[in-house]
Motif scaffolding. Structure first.
Motif, PDB file in Angstrom:
ATOM      1  N   LEU A 109     -46.823  23.968  17.425  1.00 57.83           N
ATOM      2  CA  LEU A 109     -47.798  22.918  17.725  1.00 57.83           C
ATOM      3  C   LEU A 109     -47.299  21.558  17.269  1.00 57.83           C
ATOM      4  CD1 LEU A 109     -50.621  22.183  18.771  1.00 57.83           C
ATOM      5  CD2 LEU A 109     -51.489  22.646  16.456  1.00 57.83           C
ATOM      6  N   THR A 110     -46.663  21.514  16.116  1.00 54.26           N
ATOM      7  CA  THR A 110     -46.133  20.259  15.586  1.00 54.26           C
ATOM      8  C   THR A 110     -45.110  19.648  16.533  1.00 54.26           C
ATOM      9  OG1 THR A 110     -46.494  20.882  13.267  1.00 54.26           O
ATOM     10  CG2 THR A 110     -44.787  19.233  13.706  1.00 54.26           C
ATOM     11  N   ILE A 111     -44.176  20.472  17.003  1.00 52.66           N
ATOM     12  CA  ILE A 111     -43.134  19.973  17.898  1.00 52.66           C
ATOM     13  C   ILE A 111     -43.733  19.595  19.249  1.00 52.66           C
ATOM     14  CG2 ILE A 111     -40.957  20.544  19.049  1.00 52.66           C
ATOM     15  CD1 ILE A 111     -40.494  22.552  16.703  1.00 52.66           C
ATOM     16  N   TYR A 112     -44.648  20.416  19.736  1.00 50.70           N
ATOM     17  CA  TYR A 112     -45.310  20.130  21.012  1.00 50.70           C
ATOM     18  C   TYR A 112     -46.033  18.783  20.951  1.00 50.70           C
ATOM     19  CZ  TYR A 112     -48.634  20.500  24.876  1.00 50.70           C
ATOM     20  OH  TYR A 112     -49.373  20.247  26.012  1.00 50.70           O
ATOM     21  N   LEU A 132     -35.679  14.552  23.213  1.00 46.34           N
ATOM     22  CA  LEU A 132     -36.302  15.649  23.957  1.00 46.34           C
ATOM     23  C   LEU A 132     -35.361  16.848  24.085  1.00 46.34           C
ATOM     24  CD1 LEU A 132     -38.174  13.665  26.756  1.00 46.34           C
ATOM     25  CD2 LEU A 132     -39.174  14.808  24.760  1.00 46.34           C
ATOM     26  N   GLU A 133     -34.066  16.589  24.147  1.00 44.06           N
ATOM     27  CA  GLU A 133     -33.099  17.686  24.188  1.00 44.06           C
ATOM     28  C   GLU A 133     -33.132  18.484  22.883  1.00 44.06           C
ATOM     29  OE1 GLU A 133     -29.512  15.600  25.196  1.00 44.06           O
ATOM     30  OE2 GLU A 133     -29.600  16.279  27.281  1.00 44.06           O
ATOM     31  N   LEU A 134     -33.295  17.768  21.763  1.00 42.05           N
ATOM     32  CA  LEU A 134     -33.438  18.470  20.488  1.00 42.05           C
ATOM     33  C   LEU A 134     -34.688  19.339  20.511  1.00 42.05           C
ATOM     34  CD1 LEU A 134     -32.587  15.753  17.789  1.00 42.05           C
ATOM     35  CD2 LEU A 134     -31.157  17.639  18.573  1.00 42.05           C
ATOM     36  N   ALA A 135     -35.748  18.805  21.109  1.00 36.76           N
ATOM     37  CA  ALA A 135     -36.999  19.565  21.196  1.00 36.76           C
ATOM     38  C   ALA A 135     -36.811  20.833  22.018  1.00 36.76           C
ATOM     39  CB  ALA A 135     -38.100  18.697  21.792  1.00 36.76           C
ATOM     40  N   THR A 136     -36.063  20.751  23.120  1.00 42.73           N
ATOM     41  CA  THR A 136     -35.856  21.947  23.943  1.00 42.73           C
ATOM     42  C   THR A 136     -35.068  23.011  23.169  1.00 42.73           C
ATOM     43  OG1 THR A 136     -33.847  21.017  24.955  1.00 42.73           O
ATOM     44  CG2 THR A 136     -35.938  20.668  26.116  1.00 42.73           C
ATOM     45  N   LEU A 183     -35.308  23.463  19.976  1.00 44.36           N
ATOM     46  CA  LEU A 183     -36.301  24.047  19.072  1.00 44.36           C
ATOM     47  C   LEU A 183     -37.218  25.013  19.808  1.00 44.36           C
ATOM     48  CD1 LEU A 183     -37.117  20.767  17.140  1.00 44.36           C
ATOM     49  CD2 LEU A 183     -36.162  22.838  16.100  1.00 44.36           C
ATOM     50  N   PHE A 184     -37.636  24.635  21.016  1.00 43.43           N
ATOM     51  CA  PHE A 184     -38.493  25.524  21.803  1.00 43.43           C
ATOM     52  C   PHE A 184     -37.759  26.808  22.173  1.00 43.43           C
ATOM     53  CE2 PHE A 184     -40.882  21.538  23.148  1.00 43.43           C
ATOM     54  CZ  PHE A 184     -41.978  21.820  22.347  1.00 43.43           C
ATOM     55  N   THR A 185     -36.466  26.705  22.430  1.00 44.81           N
ATOM     56  CA  THR A 185     -35.671  27.885  22.768  1.00 44.81           C
ATOM     57  C   THR A 185     -35.641  28.862  21.598  1.00 44.81           C
ATOM     58  OG1 THR A 185     -34.265  26.659  24.314  1.00 44.81           O
ATOM     59  CG2 THR A 185     -33.371  28.718  23.408  1.00 44.81           C
ATOM     60  N   VAL A 186     -35.439  28.337  20.404  1.00 43.67           N
ATOM     61  CA  VAL A 186     -35.412  29.191  19.213  1.00 43.67           C
ATOM     62  C   VAL A 186     -36.784  29.807  18.970  1.00 43.67           C
ATOM     63  CG1 VAL A 186     -35.072  29.223  16.716  1.00 43.67           C
ATOM     64  CG2 VAL A 186     -33.533  27.890  18.152  1.00 43.67           C
ATOM     65  N   LEU A 187     -37.828  28.998  19.103  1.00 42.36           N
ATOM     66  CA  LEU A 187     -39.184  29.490  18.871  1.00 42.36           C
ATOM     67  C   LEU A 187     -39.607  30.513  19.922  1.00 42.36           C
ATOM     68  CD1 LEU A 187     -40.848  26.116  17.863  1.00 42.36           C
ATOM     69  CD2 LEU A 187     -40.769  28.167  16.438  1.00 42.36           C
ATOM     70  N   ALA A 188     -38.981  30.449  21.107  1.00 43.57           N
ATOM     71  CA  ALA A 188     -39.326  31.379  22.188  1.00 43.57           C
ATOM     72  C   ALA A 188     -38.981  32.823  21.834  1.00 43.57           C
ATOM     73  CB  ALA A 188     -38.610  30.978  23.476  1.00 43.57           C
ATOM     74  N   GLU A 189     -38.097  33.022  20.873  1.00 47.24           N
ATOM     75  CA  GLU A 189     -37.760  34.371  20.445  1.00 47.24           C
ATOM     76  C   GLU A 189     -38.980  35.063  19.839  1.00 47.24           C
ATOM     77  OE1 GLU A 189     -34.444  34.176  17.830  1.00 47.24           O
ATOM     78  OE2 GLU A 189     -33.150  33.124  19.266  1.00 47.24           O
ATOM     79  N   LYS A 190     -39.895  34.251  19.299  1.00 42.16           N
ATOM     80  CA  LYS A 190     -41.099  34.796  18.680  1.00 42.16           C
ATOM     81  C   LYS A 190     -42.343  34.516  19.515  1.00 42.16           C
ATOM     82  CE  LYS A 190     -43.363  35.078  14.173  1.00 42.16           C
ATOM     83  NZ  LYS A 190     -43.343  34.608  12.762  1.00 42.16           N
ATOM     84  N   PRO A 209     -43.302  33.566  23.351  1.00 39.96           N
ATOM     85  CA  PRO A 209     -42.879  33.391  24.745  1.00 39.96           C
ATOM     86  C   PRO A 209     -43.398  32.097  25.375  1.00 39.96           C
ATOM     87  CG  PRO A 209     -43.535  35.651  24.362  1.00 39.96           C
ATOM     88  CD  PRO A 209     -43.905  34.900  23.121  1.00 39.96           C
ATOM     89  N   ALA A 210     -44.573  31.637  24.949  1.00 38.12           N
ATOM     90  CA  ALA A 210     -45.137  30.407  25.514  1.00 38.12           C
ATOM     91  C   ALA A 210     -44.214  29.221  25.266  1.00 38.12           C
ATOM     92  CB  ALA A 210     -46.513  30.128  24.909  1.00 38.12           C
ATOM     93  N   SER A 211     -43.425  29.304  24.209  1.00 38.46           N
ATOM     94  CA  SER A 211     -42.511  28.216  23.880  1.00 38.46           C
ATOM     95  C   SER A 211     -41.466  28.020  24.979  1.00 38.46           C
ATOM     96  CB  SER A 211     -41.813  28.508  22.543  1.00 38.46           C
ATOM     97  OG  SER A 211     -40.967  27.448  22.179  1.00 38.46           O
ATOM     98  N   ARG A 212     -41.090  29.112  25.639  1.00 40.06           N
ATOM     99  CA  ARG A 212     -40.104  29.021  26.723  1.00 40.06           C
ATOM    100  C   ARG A 212     -40.670  28.221  27.896  1.00 40.06           C
ATOM    101  NH1 ARG A 212     -39.280  33.795  26.833  1.00 40.06           N
ATOM    102  NH2 ARG A 212     -37.376  33.913  25.582  1.00 40.06           N
ATOM    103  N   THR A 213     -41.935  28.428  28.180  1.00 47.49           N
ATOM    104  CA  THR A 213     -42.598  27.685  29.260  1.00 47.49           C
ATOM    105  C   THR A 213     -42.672  26.203  28.935  1.00 47.49           C
ATOM    106  OG1 THR A 213     -43.945  29.631  29.803  1.00 47.49           O
ATOM    107  CG2 THR A 213     -44.707  27.504  30.624  1.00 47.49           C
ATOM    108  N   ILE A 214     -43.013  25.898  27.697  1.00 45.68           N
ATOM    109  CA  ILE A 214     -43.086  24.490  27.267  1.00 45.68           C
ATOM    110  C   ILE A 214     -41.708  23.850  27.368  1.00 45.68           C
ATOM    111  CG2 ILE A 214     -43.594  22.933  25.358  1.00 45.68           C
ATOM    112  CD1 ILE A 214     -45.573  25.064  24.334  1.00 45.68           C
ATOM    113  N   GLY A 215     -40.692  24.574  26.917  1.00 46.95           N
ATOM    114  CA  GLY A 215     -39.332  24.046  26.977  1.00 46.95           C
ATOM    115  C   GLY A 215     -38.900  23.751  28.408  1.00 46.95           C
ATOM    116  N   ALA A 216     -39.310  24.599  29.351  1.00 46.52           N
ATOM    117  CA  ALA A 216     -38.961  24.392  30.761  1.00 46.52           C
ATOM    118  C   ALA A 216     -39.623  23.119  31.294  1.00 46.52           C
ATOM    119  CB  ALA A 216     -39.394  25.593  31.587  1.00 46.52           C
ATOM    120  N   MET A 217     -40.846  22.877  30.890  1.00 50.64           N
ATOM    121  CA  MET A 217     -41.536  21.652  31.312  1.00 50.64           C
ATOM    122  C   MET A 217     -40.855  20.414  30.742  1.00 50.64           C
ATOM    123  SD  MET A 217     -45.609  22.600  31.318  1.00 50.64           S
ATOM    124  CE  MET A 217     -45.674  23.062  29.589  1.00 50.64           C
TER     125      MET A 217
END
Length: 202
Positions: free
Chosen positions: A129-132, A162-166, A168-175, A177-185
């Motif tokens: 949530l913080t990164i989002y 924003l690339e740094l954020a993606t 982070l979202f990629t790493v968080l997606a391991e736990k 899955p919604a993080s992967r969707t956010i990263g794609a956006m």
């Protein structure tokens, strides 16, 4: 105990922000002058909090977040972002507030990444949530000013963060899955900014 007291102080400031910035019932009673004074007072509280971090920090386990300065920087910029993004206190931002929001959101992302590299970033919903929230604030602060979208420097600066954020979202997606969707956006936004930053009119 010094660290614990310091964290409790931050929670008090966070509660003040929630009440004095986001509670419509409270904010509706403010005059224009009181709104600005409230913002400035809370900003000062956060600056004083960051400046008074217990030093030296306790020798905690290498993975404990509170043992590194990046944790305090991350929380400082995260709370500043919450303070300056559009809210009942200031639904519309002037240029000075937008500039501050741009900087605080970007710094929040950078310090979250720093903690990831130090293996001190907590992989939980609060971190996601913080990164989002930092990403949304950064995109807003760039997009709300049309002139920025025609400036390659501003677009490319936003792209870097924003690339740094993606990442982070990629790493968080391991736990989560919604993080992967956010990263794609976010990746789509990055592509758009790159096009704008490299366009002949930029």
């Amino acid at each position: 105990m010094a660290v614990t007291k310091h964290i409790l102080r931050l929670r008090k400031i966070a509660n003040d922000i929630a009440t004095k910035v986001y509670c419509k019932r409270v904010v509706s009673r403010y005059s224009a002058t009181e709104r600005q004074q409230t913002l400035e007072a809370l900003h000062r509280d956060l600056v004083q909090w960051r400046q008074s971090v217990p030093f030296p920090l306790p020798n905690l386990h290498s993975r404990v977040p509170h043992g590194c300065t990046s944790w305090y920087d991350l929380n400082f910029y995260t709370h500043l972002t919450a303070l300056y993004r559009p809210s009942p206190l200031f639904p519309t931002l002037d240029i000075d507030k937008i500039n501050i929001l741009t900087e605080t959101a970007a710094m929040a992302i950078r310090h979250a990444n720093s903690m990831r590299l130090q293996k001190r970033l907590a992989f939980n919903w609060l971190t996601l949530l913080t990164i989002y929230n930092a990403v949304i604030a950064l995109v807003y602060s760039v997009t709300v000013r049309p002139e920025n979208l025609a400036t390659s420097q501003e677009c490319m600066r936003a792209v870097e963060d924003l690339e740094l954020a993606t990442e982070l979202f990629t790493v968080l997606a391991e736990k989560f899955p919604a993080s992967r969707t956010i990263g794609a956006m976010v990746a789509q936004i990055i592509n758009r900014y790159r096009l704008l930053g490299t366009s002949p009119s930029a």
